[in-house]
Design an enzyme around this catalytic site. Sequence first.
Site, short mmCIF file in Angstrom:
data_model
loop_
_atom_site.label_atom_id
_atom_site.label_comp_id
_atom_site.label_asym_id
_atom_site.label_seq_id
_atom_site.Cartn_x
_atom_site.Cartn_y
_atom_site.Cartn_z
N LYS A 37 73.38 76.98 -50.65
CA LYS A 37 73.53 75.57 -50.30
C LYS A 37 72.85 74.65 -51.33
CE LYS A 37 75.38 76.34 -46.13
NZ LYS A 37 75.49 77.81 -46.11
C1 LIG Z 1 76.36 78.64 -45.47
C2 LIG Z 1 76.30 80.06 -45.83
C3 LIG Z 1 77.44 80.86 -45.86
C4 LIG Z 1 78.80 80.34 -45.46
O1 LIG Z 1 79.31 79.42 -46.38
P1 LIG Z 1 80.50 78.44 -45.95
O2 LIG Z 1 80.67 77.51 -47.09
O3 LIG Z 1 80.04 77.75 -44.72
O4 LIG Z 1 81.69 79.29 -45.71
C5 LIG Z 1 77.30 82.17 -46.26
N1 LIG Z 1 76.09 82.69 -46.59
C6 LIG Z 1 74.97 81.94 -46.57
C7 LIG Z 1 73.68 82.58 -46.92
C8 LIG Z 1 75.03 80.60 -46.21
O5 LIG Z 1 73.92 79.87 -46.19
#
Ligand SMILES: *Cc1c(COP(=O)(O)O)cnc(C)c1O
Length: 499
Positions: A113
């Site tokens: 993120k």
């Molecule tokens: C948010 C997240 C995901 C999922 O990603 P999306 O963009 O919501 O599909 C997968 N792995 C981790 C560690 C995340 O923080």
Amino acid sequence: MFYESTRGGLKSVLSAEAIKKGIAPDGGLFVPETNVKLTLSDIEQLSGMSYQERAVYILKLFIDDYSEEEIKDCVYSAYTKSKFGCEEIAPVYKLNENVHILELWHGPTCAFKDMALQILPHFLVKAMNKTGEKNEIVILVATSGDTGKAALEGFKDVDGTRVVVFFPNKGVSEVQRLQMVTQEGKNVHSVAVEGNFDDAQSGVKTIFGDDELGSRLNSKGYKFSSANSINWGRLVPQIVYYFSAYADLIKNKEINSGDKINFVVPTGNFGNILAAYYAKEMGLPINKLICASNDNNVLTDFINTGVYDRNREFKKTLSPSMDILISSNLERLLFELTEHDAAPVRRWMEELKTKGVYTVDATIKKAISKLFWAGYTSETETLKTIECVYKEYGYVVDTHTAVGIDVYDKYVISTGDMTKTVIASTASPFKFNDSVVRAIFGEEAAKNKTEFDMLEILAKECGISIPQGLKGLDKKEVLHKSVCSKSDMKSKVEGILGL
Ligand SMILES: *Cc1c(COP(=O)(O)O)cnc(C)c1O
């Protein structure tokens, strides 16, 4: 470049406006009105560039109402070696001849993120200046664990903004919870919700759609925006690393320019994999996009059958950031695949809201099968994968990445496709250390240990160092103690803002 809403209610919006609004007033998501294309020689050029240069190159194609200077300013403030701990920002690790791991978790909060949330606040502050915004922007976030911390960290002490994060009280790991409740900064708040991620997300969407609250907010000099992956400003920085990974493979002579590769993406809200889809549409040579889910396998079923059905039990898993039954960004894909026809998208989203289920027509289903392959991983398979990858390669992966690796194995078994593949690694193994220690060293090793003991075990036994952002988290003061029910989210926001 203009943006429009997937529900058809708004067109000809500049990116600064789309980023500031977060979500369109008709409840839709903003997407580019026109396609952006790159040639192979454009892509080859990227291999001689740094990550920051690659980012400027890609971003300016989409947010062309920002000057190149403004984009550079955003990129060079966000992607620094001091924040990401490495020059490459998103390095590619070679696991074996066929598989590379795209490490997206070197940022300050140890999950992918950060790739978007370190830069979004810079986009947003510039957007406010460009659009003459006088109100203070209130960022409301619903998080399954990682977005919340990344948003708090990205926006802390950014003038003209406030952040309120809602996280599922019992749905996040101890490390994730402590990261959020110990957050410092004069403009940040985190609140635990008694419910799961979908409850928190629905609550936030309801607040966004509350016109009466919106006008009261305005009269007090505030305006809502979103830092969830429904904001285009979150999605666009994610396109960059798919190009960057491809450019690195060319640079390292793993592929020749033009060779197709697969990407595997551990998926929840469909944001990360959607960015890969946009990269493919722009001309990045991608064979298949492999959508990896955990036991909340609503997307696996959708991609395989064309029926999206959220009427199923919500399961708490070892990969909590993917515990999602309503994948918001799918709406963008559907709008792209209907060639920007908002009518069916509106209908499907209405059906999702009222009945929890919708079925796309045969053409759309066919288009989806051509682009994507989908699979899911059980809890035992997740742990087994972490163990096997460590034993075979001495490489430690977190639970989300393990889901990606296991689904990739299933893909190879099912299709026999040996195309070179890049698997997106979405979190540091330290962030989900409890599961990782159990998987590699067995239940005994984890007995009577806190997550903080396990950070040490993992570091010592695997010879890797604990990321800065997680060290000493258990000794930090808890600054945010609020807990609320689903129905009290609105009054929490009113309380925080003094409305
Ligand atoms: C948010 C997240 C995901 C999922 O990603 P999306 O963009 O919501 O599909 C997968 N792995 C981790 C560690 C995340 O923080």
